[in-house]
Design a protein around this motif. Structure first.
Motif, PDB file in Angstrom:
ATOM      1  N   VAL A 134       0.843  -1.195   0.000  1.00 33.75           N
ATOM      2  CA  VAL A 134       0.000   0.000   0.000  1.00 33.75           C
ATOM      3  C   VAL A 134       0.880   1.247   0.000  1.00 33.75           C
ATOM      4  N   GLN A 135       1.943   1.224   0.815  1.00 31.41           N
ATOM      5  CA  GLN A 135       2.882   2.357   0.823  1.00 31.41           C
ATOM      6  C   GLN A 135       3.495   2.581  -0.558  1.00 31.41           C
ATOM      7  N   ILE A 136       3.883   1.494  -1.219  1.00 26.45           N
ATOM      8  CA  ILE A 136       4.470   1.621  -2.559  1.00 26.45           C
ATOM      9  C   ILE A 136       3.440   2.185  -3.528  1.00 26.45           C
ATOM     10  N   ALA A 137       2.182   1.723  -3.429  1.00 26.43           N
ATOM     11  CA  ALA A 137       1.125   2.247  -4.295  1.00 26.43           C
ATOM     12  C   ALA A 137       0.923   3.742  -4.056  1.00 26.43           C
ATOM     13  N   ARG A 138       0.982   4.164  -2.806  1.00 24.80           N
ATOM     14  CA  ARG A 138       0.827   5.589  -2.498  1.00 24.80           C
ATOM     15  C   ARG A 138       1.955   6.411  -3.112  1.00 24.80           C
ATOM     16  N   ALA A 139       3.130   5.821  -3.199  1.00 20.90           N
ATOM     17  CA  ALA A 139       4.234   6.508  -3.874  1.00 20.90           C
ATOM     18  C   ALA A 139       4.014   6.532  -5.387  1.00 20.90           C
ATOM     19  N   LEU A 140       3.544   5.426  -5.934  1.00 20.64           N
ATOM     20  CA  LEU A 140       3.357   5.334  -7.388  1.00 20.64           C
ATOM     21  C   LEU A 140       2.261   6.257  -7.894  1.00 20.64           C
ATOM     22  N   VAL A 141       1.283   6.561  -7.050  1.00 13.89           N
ATOM     23  CA  VAL A 141       0.119   7.306  -7.522  1.00 13.89           C
ATOM     24  C   VAL A 141       0.482   8.714  -7.988  1.00 13.89           C
ATOM     25  N   VAL A 142       1.593   9.256  -7.490  1.00  9.34           N
ATOM     26  CA  VAL A 142       2.012  10.592  -7.934  1.00  9.34           C
ATOM     27  C   VAL A 142       2.874  10.525  -9.183  1.00  9.34           C
ATOM     28  N   GLN A 143       3.092   9.309  -9.686  1.00 15.20           N
ATOM     29  CA  GLN A 143       3.851   9.068 -10.928  1.00 15.20           C
ATOM     30  C   GLN A 143       5.247   9.705 -10.877  1.00 15.20           C
ATOM     31  N   PRO A 144       6.036   9.334  -9.857  1.00 19.81           N
ATOM     32  CA  PRO A 144       7.373   9.921  -9.714  1.00 19.81           C
ATOM     33  C   PRO A 144       8.357   9.332 -10.710  1.00 19.81           C
ATOM     34  N   GLN A 145       9.439  10.054 -10.924  1.00 20.54           N
ATOM     35  CA  GLN A 145      10.543   9.514 -11.711  1.00 20.54           C
ATOM     36  C   GLN A 145      11.382   8.540 -10.896  1.00 20.54           C
ATOM     37  N   VAL A 146      11.412   8.759  -9.570  1.00 23.31           N
ATOM     38  CA  VAL A 146      12.296   7.985  -8.701  1.00 23.31           C
ATOM     39  C   VAL A 146      11.545   7.508  -7.467  1.00 23.31           C
ATOM     40  N   LEU A 147      11.761   6.234  -7.116  1.00 23.72           N
ATOM     41  CA  LEU A 147      11.326   5.706  -5.821  1.00 23.72           C
ATOM     42  C   LEU A 147      12.554   5.612  -4.926  1.00 23.72           C
ATOM     43  N   LEU A 148      12.513   6.281  -3.791  1.00 21.60           N
ATOM     44  CA  LEU A 148      13.572   6.206  -2.793  1.00 21.60           C
ATOM     45  C   LEU A 148      13.030   5.387  -1.628  1.00 21.60           C
ATOM     46  N   MET A 149      13.776   4.362  -1.205  1.00 23.45           N
ATOM     47  CA  MET A 149      13.257   3.420  -0.214  1.00 23.45           C
ATOM     48  C   MET A 149      14.290   3.218   0.892  1.00 23.45           C
ATOM     49  N   ASP A 150      13.853   3.474   2.140  1.00 28.77           N
ATOM     50  CA  ASP A 150      14.749   3.354   3.286  1.00 28.77           C
ATOM     51  C   ASP A 150      14.477   2.027   3.988  1.00 28.77           C
ATOM     52  N   GLU A 151      15.315   1.033   3.731  1.00 27.28           N
ATOM     53  CA  GLU A 151      15.152  -0.322   4.271  1.00 27.28           C
ATOM     54  C   GLU A 151      13.692  -0.789   4.175  1.00 27.28           C
ATOM     55  N   PRO A 152      13.138  -0.822   2.958  1.00 33.81           N
ATOM     56  CA  PRO A 152      11.701  -1.061   2.811  1.00 33.81           C
ATOM     57  C   PRO A 152      11.251  -2.444   3.256  1.00 33.81           C
ATOM     58  N   PHE A 153      12.172  -3.417   3.305  1.00 36.26           N
ATOM     59  CA  PHE A 153      11.776  -4.785   3.642  1.00 36.26           C
ATOM     60  C   PHE A 153      12.399  -5.265   4.954  1.00 36.26           C
ATOM     61  N   GLY A 154      13.056  -4.360   5.676  1.00 37.22           N
ATOM     62  CA  GLY A 154      13.826  -4.749   6.845  1.00 37.22           C
ATOM     63  C   GLY A 154      12.991  -5.322   7.979  1.00 37.22           C
ATOM     64  N   ALA A 155      11.708  -4.919   8.079  1.00 42.59           N
ATOM     65  CA  ALA A 155      10.878  -5.365   9.193  1.00 42.59           C
ATOM     66  C   ALA A 155      10.050  -6.601   8.857  1.00 42.59           C
TER      67      ALA A 155
END
Length: 287
Positions: free
Chosen positions: A169-190
């Protein structure tokens, strides 16, 4: 007549592709002579120094390094949340002077990043509210949820979803603004190992569909090699407590699409993993 070993042929073909030259990519992010000093004591505390980075359009780049070497600080500089003390940062040729919809950050703590009283669809729509019409907003939310495989969960509430789904859901919320870049801070660490492996492939699918540039921090060397085209190592070559800088970059050369088992069996995967492990152990190349 002897039948060909198709599995062996596929593996050999994948190995051969690792030696093919990588296609030239247009430079998207560029950092030149970047340094960051934060207020602390009489002279401040220098976190990063002499950072030189070029990232191409459509690349997936991992950032690894020990704790306290400036990885999150670098991500904040890339996102525009933190202005460097010196040097220049450009995105698509334009100076990065503050946060922008062109580069969106996905954080590790998905549980607190999502609003529990809003449905999945309304969480994803949040960045568009007040900026787009209702019909456009609904269309983009639906498309973003389809990309991450959660269209059927649009009317659910985040607290009813698994951790892996909440991160999607967090990734979808980022994608919805149609960015050029996704920046992810330890997205799978937890996440647990099985959920993490599933989201690795989900991220690769998302990137293949959108063509976006992805930069992410991780402490997991296997994760960095499996997902990335290049892995940048931040370290403190002058010892603990000194500023971090990019000391080495490993180009993985792994073919796409990738497979969680077959890719990890390739000689190129093991070579990149070994190279990274040596640099992380010694703090710099040739130490």
């Amino acid at each position: 007549m002897e039948q060909p070993d198709l599995a062996k042929a596929d593996t050999e073909a994948a190995i051969d592709r690792q030696t093919d030259p990588q296609p030239a990519r247009e430079v998207l992010f560029e950092l030149r002579d970047v340094g960051v000093t934060l207020p602390a004591g009489p002279g401040g505390r220098e976190i990063l120094t002499d950072v030189q980075v070029e990232v191409g359009t459509g690349e997936i780049v991992a950032i690894v390094g020990p704790s306290g070497t400036g990885k999150t600080t670098l991500l904040r500089v890339l996102s525009g949340l933190l202005r460097p003390t010196c040097g220049t940062v450009t995105l698509a040729g334009r100076p990065v002077t503050g946060p922008s919809a062109s580069a969106v950050t996905v954080f590790q703590d998905y549980a607190t990043a999502l609003l529990p009283w809003r449905t999945v669809a309304h969480n994803v729509a949040l960045p568009l509210e007040g900026k787009t019409g209702k019909a456009e907003r609904r269309r983009r939310v639906r498309e973003a949820l389809e990309v991450v495989g959660l269209a059927e969960r649009a009317e659910e509430y985040p607290w009813r979803l698994s951790g892996g789904m909440q991160q999607r859901v967090q990734i979808a919320r980022a994608l919805v603004v149609q960015p050029q870049v996704l920046l992810m801070d330890e997205p799978f660490g937890a996440l647990d190992a099985i959920t993490k492996a599933s989201l690795h492939d989900q991220l690769m699918d998302v990137q293949a569909q959108t063509g976006q540039t992805v930069m992410f921090i991780t402490h997991d060397v296997d994760e960095a090699v499996y997902l990335s085209d290049r892995v940048m190592v931040i370290h403190t070559p002058d010892g603990p407590g000194t500023p971090g800088t990019i000391v080495h970059t490993v180009t993985t050369g792994l073919p796409r699409p990738r497979d969680g088992i077959a890719t990890r069996d390739l000689p190129g995967f093991h070579a990149a993993r070994h190279e990274l492990a040596e640099v992380l152990r010694d703090g710099r190349v040739g130490h």
